[in-house]
Enzyme design. Structure first.
Site, PDB file in Angstrom:
ATOM      1  N   LYS A  29       0.850  -1.205   0.000  1.00 26.14           N
ATOM      2  CA  LYS A  29       0.000   0.000   0.000  1.00 26.14           C
ATOM      3  C   LYS A  29       0.881   1.250   0.000  1.00 26.14           C
ATOM      4  O   LYS A  29       2.088   1.162   0.255  1.00 26.14           O
ATOM      5  CB  LYS A  29      -0.900  -0.022   1.244  1.00 26.14           C
ATOM      6  CG  LYS A  29      -0.144   0.015   2.572  1.00 26.14           C
ATOM      7  CD  LYS A  29      -1.068  -0.230   3.761  1.00 26.14           C
ATOM      8  CE  LYS A  29      -0.282  -0.237   5.057  1.00 26.14           C
ATOM      9  NZ  LYS A  29      -1.118  -0.644   6.210  1.00 26.14           N
ATOM     10  N   TYR A 251      14.217  30.481   8.831  1.00 23.91           N
ATOM     11  CA  TYR A 251      12.973  31.157   9.214  1.00 23.91           C
ATOM     12  C   TYR A 251      12.902  31.389  10.718  1.00 23.91           C
ATOM     13  O   TYR A 251      13.219  30.506  11.512  1.00 23.91           O
ATOM     14  CB  TYR A 251      11.766  30.312   8.807  1.00 23.91           C
ATOM     15  CG  TYR A 251      11.451  30.391   7.328  1.00 23.91           C
ATOM     16  CD1 TYR A 251      11.055  31.575   6.740  1.00 23.91           C
ATOM     17  CD2 TYR A 251      11.542  29.246   6.546  1.00 23.91           C
ATOM     18  CE1 TYR A 251      10.754  31.637   5.393  1.00 23.91           C
ATOM     19  CE2 TYR A 251      11.239  29.294   5.197  1.00 23.91           C
ATOM     20  CZ  TYR A 251      10.851  30.499   4.623  1.00 23.91           C
ATOM     21  OH  TYR A 251      10.556  30.548   3.291  1.00 23.91           O
TER      22      TYR A 251
HETATM   23  C1  LIG Z   1      -0.274  -1.540   6.977  1.00 32.05           C
HETATM   24  C2  LIG Z   1      -0.834  -2.851   7.415  1.00 32.05           C
HETATM   25  C3  LIG Z   1      -0.002  -3.968   7.581  1.00 32.05           C
HETATM   26  C4  LIG Z   1       1.512  -3.894   7.488  1.00 32.05           C
HETATM   27  O1  LIG Z   1       2.044  -3.286   8.639  1.00 32.05           O
HETATM   28  P1  LIG Z   1       3.640  -3.216   8.884  1.00 32.05           P
HETATM   29  O2  LIG Z   1       3.793  -2.699  10.257  1.00 32.05           O
HETATM   30  O3  LIG Z   1       4.186  -2.278   7.871  1.00 32.05           O
HETATM   31  O4  LIG Z   1       4.165  -4.590   8.685  1.00 32.05           O
HETATM   32  C5  LIG Z   1      -0.603  -5.192   7.845  1.00 32.05           C
HETATM   33  N1  LIG Z   1      -1.945  -5.297   7.982  1.00 32.05           N
HETATM   34  C6  LIG Z   1      -2.768  -4.233   7.855  1.00 32.05           C
HETATM   35  C7  LIG Z   1      -4.233  -4.427   8.019  1.00 32.05           C
HETATM   36  C8  LIG Z   1      -2.236  -2.976   7.591  1.00 32.05           C
HETATM   37  O5  LIG Z   1      -3.061  -1.939   7.506  1.00 32.05           O
END
Ligand SMILES: *Cc1c(COP(=O)(O)O)cnc(C)c1O
Length: 368
Positions: A29, A251
């Site tokens: 993702k 800044y």
């Molecule tokens: C993002 C996510 C993962 C992966 O998590 P990591 O900590 O990056 O391994 C697994 N399951 C779900 C439902 C997620 O949203």
């Protein structure tokens, strides 16, 4: 930004070695955590991954052309009402049904199209984020011929505290998942994110869902077996200057020089995902020297102190390390009180990416 794809494949294989009885899925993702799903997903498929997880249908559609036909893409957040279900069904993308409404829409589609349409089912085992509660689960399973119309490919849940291996919440969540599983005994179960995959053998289940560790970042802070780092990041020096005592830097003049200093302006700022919260706290590295950030990080640049370096040893065009052997993604996250996930996903947009050690190209590099 240099992304070592061989390291990502090695990290995947290492997880497979740790869990020989399970299927190791992969979470790609957010554009593979900012690293480029179009480049990373095929590498993971070549390493053997067959279960891919994204958050949104749009992400599934974007990555699908880069994957072989025999992989499954799961949409973790499920499908939005108004057309997404029809599109997913057409493309054989598998939704996670998180709510009675999502389950109802998918079920209705199986009826409308008189088709069998597989899905994953998520249940809430304590995190109160996504998934059916026990009552909703019973209700949905009671719909006529539910599991014939919708073969359940995965029964999944998500852990809140997997990075704290001793937490009571972990055993509680595993036990609650058992209760749901008792209703669907032959359905593969999926519970483990990266931290659970590393620390909690009891949570491994049948299909793991690691993201972070694939990309070379160890979750949590305990003495973890190390994954191979996959990301390094450098930025160029634009200008070096000598400033007198009393000069303000950046800044708001948050930093005022107490002595005459030599500074270097580095071409990385918060619009690159180089967090503004590193202002007056973070640093960059140059040949073993830490160069502290002076004052506020700007949108496109930040100023570092190079007074400790020999005069002339750093100049415009030189590259400094933002992430690499001296400073990991986890180090940065710890320094500013966030997760490595947030650091990684923030970095993807503006840096040019080089994919190194691509196995199919004999180690040649490819630019995107
Ligand atoms: C993002 C996510 C993962 C992966 O998590 P990591 O900590 O990056 O391994 C697994 N399951 C779900 C439902 C997620 O949203």
């Amino acid at each position: 930004m240099t992304i070592d794809v061989a390291a990502i494949a090695a990290n995947y294989r290492r997880l497979c070695g740790m869990h020989p009885a399970a299927r190791v899925g992969v979470v790609v993702k957010a554009d593979a955590y900012g690293l480029g799903a179009a480049q990373i997903a095929p590498v993971l498929a070549a390493a053997g991954a067959r279960d891919f997880f994204v958050a949104h249908l749009a992400e599934a559609l974007a990555v699908k052309p880069f994957l072989p036909a025999d992989v499954t893409i799961f949409v973790l957040n499920g499908l939005a009402p108004g057309g997404e279900a029809i599109c997913a069904a057409e493309k054989n993308i598998i939704p996670v049904l998180n709510t009675p409404e999502q389950a109802r829409d998918w079920y209705a589609l199986t009826v409308d199209q008189s088709r069998v349409l597989p899905a994953a089912l998520q249940v809430d085992t304590g995190m109160s984020r996504l998934g059916l509660d026990e009552e909703e689960f019973d209700e949905v399973l009671g719909w006529p011929a539910f599991t014939q119309k919708i073969p359940i490919r995965l029964l999944m849940s998500h852990m809140a505290c997997a990075d704290v291996p001793g937490a009571r919440a972990n055993t509680d969540q595993i036990a609650r998942l058992e209760r749901f599983c008792a209703r669907l005994p032959s359905v593969p179960r999926s519970l483990a994110n990266s931290a659970a995959a590393m620390f909690l053998p009891d949570a491994a289940g049948d299909v793991l869902r690691p993201g972070l560790v694939l990309y070379g970042v160890d979750p949590g802070t305990t003495g973890v077996p190390h994954m191979r780092p996959a990301v390094s990041l450098e930025a160029r020096v634009i200008q070096v200057r000598d400033i007198p005592a009393g000069a303000g830097v950046g800044y708001g003049f948050d930093y005022i020089a107490k002595f005459p200093l030599r500074t270097a302006t580095v071409s990385a700022g918060y619009a690159d995902g180089w967090p503004r919260s590193l202002s007056s706290r973070g640093g960059v590295w140059f040949y073993g020297n830490r160069l502290p950030i002076l004052g506020r990080v700007s949108m496109d640049s930040c100023v570092v102190d190079v007074t400790a370096l020999l005069k002339g040893s750093i100049g415009p065009g030189d590259r400094v390390e933002l992430i690499g052997p001296n400073q990991s993604v986890s180090d940065l996250a710890m320094l500013i009180g966030t997760t490595p996930h947030e650091i990684l996903t923030g970095l993807g947009r503006r840096f040019s990416k080089v994919y190194a050690n691509r196995p199919s190209m004999g180690g040649e590099e490819m630019q995107s």
